[in-house]
Write a protein that holds these residues in place. Structure first.
Motif, PDB file in Angstrom:
ATOM      1  N   GLU A  82       0.827  -1.202   0.000  1.00 51.06           N
ATOM      2  CA  GLU A  82       0.000   0.000   0.000  1.00 51.06           C
ATOM      3  C   GLU A  82       0.870   1.264   0.000  1.00 51.06           C
ATOM      4  O   GLU A  82       0.533   2.265  -0.645  1.00 51.06           O
ATOM      5  N   GLY A  86       0.830   4.078  -2.883  1.00 50.57           N
ATOM      6  CA  GLY A  86       0.627   5.488  -2.544  1.00 50.57           C
ATOM      7  C   GLY A  86       1.739   6.371  -3.075  1.00 50.57           C
ATOM      8  O   GLY A  86       1.482   7.477  -3.589  1.00 50.57           O
ATOM      9  N   GLY A 250      -5.338  11.720  -0.944  1.00 47.91           N
ATOM     10  CA  GLY A 250      -5.822  10.375  -0.653  1.00 47.91           C
ATOM     11  C   GLY A 250      -4.689   9.370  -0.536  1.00 47.91           C
ATOM     12  O   GLY A 250      -4.712   8.491   0.330  1.00 47.91           O
ATOM     13  N   GLN A 254      -3.738   7.389   2.874  1.00 48.07           N
ATOM     14  CA  GLN A 254      -3.682   5.935   2.890  1.00 48.07           C
ATOM     15  C   GLN A 254      -2.305   5.446   3.335  1.00 48.07           C
ATOM     16  O   GLN A 254      -2.189   4.483   4.094  1.00 48.07           O
ATOM     17  N   THR A 255      -1.272   6.147   2.860  1.00 50.51           N
ATOM     18  CA  THR A 255       0.089   5.732   3.196  1.00 50.51           C
ATOM     19  C   THR A 255       0.384   5.937   4.672  1.00 50.51           C
ATOM     20  O   THR A 255       1.067   5.116   5.306  1.00 50.51           O
ATOM     21  N   GLN A 257      -1.450   5.608   7.232  1.00 47.14           N
ATOM     22  CA  GLN A 257      -1.996   4.553   8.077  1.00 47.14           C
ATOM     23  C   GLN A 257      -1.101   3.316   8.076  1.00 47.14           C
ATOM     24  O   GLN A 257      -1.094   2.550   9.033  1.00 47.14           O
TER      25      GLN A 257
END
Length: 287
Positions: A82, A86, A250, A254-255, A257
């Motif tokens: 992920e 990202g 976004g 996301q990164t 987390q």
């Protein structure tokens, strides 16, 4: 229009299908890695000399086989892919932003660089605290494993309260702290004290990324309208530019987390490889 709609639908479902295969393949690959790691780790532990087991208690070793390898799974199968996706989205969006307006992109790139620089100290501190958290948790599991393994002896000597106190000493007792703050965290290492600060750091990392990120968005929006008024870019180009900013926001959200997950996995991997690479002081006789 019908041809374009068909093309959009095909692209959408293709992306969904590819996302399914990516998630499934990485998940299975992560399980394979962790299964091999657990087998190798158990093999390495069993080869150690008796003095090693006097120094490292059962609960600590069980924690390495269970909790640490689970953190390694989170890092390899979920967090690392992920984060890579990202970063790719961020790089592609920045390239398109420079193609639209180099001045406006330079402003946004400055904010992105500043956010990334703030993430590094948060990440390193989070990894260190996560390592200490797992160490204390291993001690607590050692106490609980010993007590539950000899529960008849514990009850025979009515030592339940003593075992509870020994376990609570490693876990912590949140009810004794006012305002939740572990005031004795420097002298008394517990999972609660380390978990408390780990939660604060996670919240701080998330807040920094989104707070500064949206601040940069508002500033770039103001500067973009200034460039539109000056005739350097069109309103349509500014709209496209802002869509790429949302894509970067976004991706960074996301990164962020998964950065904490990766730092925790890094600390767990250090403890795992320490056991994997340890050479027993008394070699195991060959069959």
């Amino acid at each position: 229009i019908n041809h374009y709609m068909v093309l959009v639908v095909i692209i959408h479902f293709s992306a969904v299908l590819l996302g399914f295969f990516r998630t499934a393949i990485m998940g299975v690959a992560g399980e394979r890695v962790v299964s091999r790691t657990r087998n190798l780790l158990y093999h390495s532990i069993l080869k150690q000399e008796i003095a090693f087991f006097d120094e490292h208690k059962t609960g600590e070793l069980v924690s390495r086989l269970g909790s640490d390898t689970a953190l390694l799974l989170e890092g390899t199968a979920r967090a690392l892919p992920e984060i890579a996706i990202g970063l790719i989205k961020t790089v592609v969006s920045i390239a398109l932003m420079f193609w639209i307006s180099a001045k406006l992109a330079a402003v946004m790139l400055g904010f992105v660089f500043f956010v990334l620089m703030l993430c590094f100290p948060f990440g390193s501190t989070l990894g260190r605290i996560s390592k200490l958290y797992q160490d204390v948790l291993g001690q607590a599991q050692t106490h609980s494993t010993e007590a539950l393994g000899a529960v008849r002896t514990v009850q025979s000597f009515t030592a339940e309260h003593g075992e509870e106190a020994r376990y609570r000493y490693s876990i912590g007792h949140p009810a004794i702290y006012r305002f939740w703050w572990p005031t004795d965290h420097k002298t008394h290492k517990t999972t609660y004290s380390f978990g408390f600060f780990k939660a604060i750091l996670n919240a701080g990392l998330f807040t920094v990324i989104f707070g500064i990120g949206f601040g940069g968005f508002y500033i770039s929006l103001w500067y973009g309208f200034k460039l539109v008024n000056d005739g350097e870019i069109t309103l349509g180009a500014l709209t496209a530019f802002q869509s790429y900013i949302f894509a970067i926001g976004g991706a960074l959200g996301q990164t962020s987390q998964f950065i904490s997950k990766l730092m925790e996995a890094q600390g767990a991997a250090a403890r795992i490889f320490m056991l994997l690479e340890r050479v027993p002081l008394i070699p195991t006789p060959r069959k």
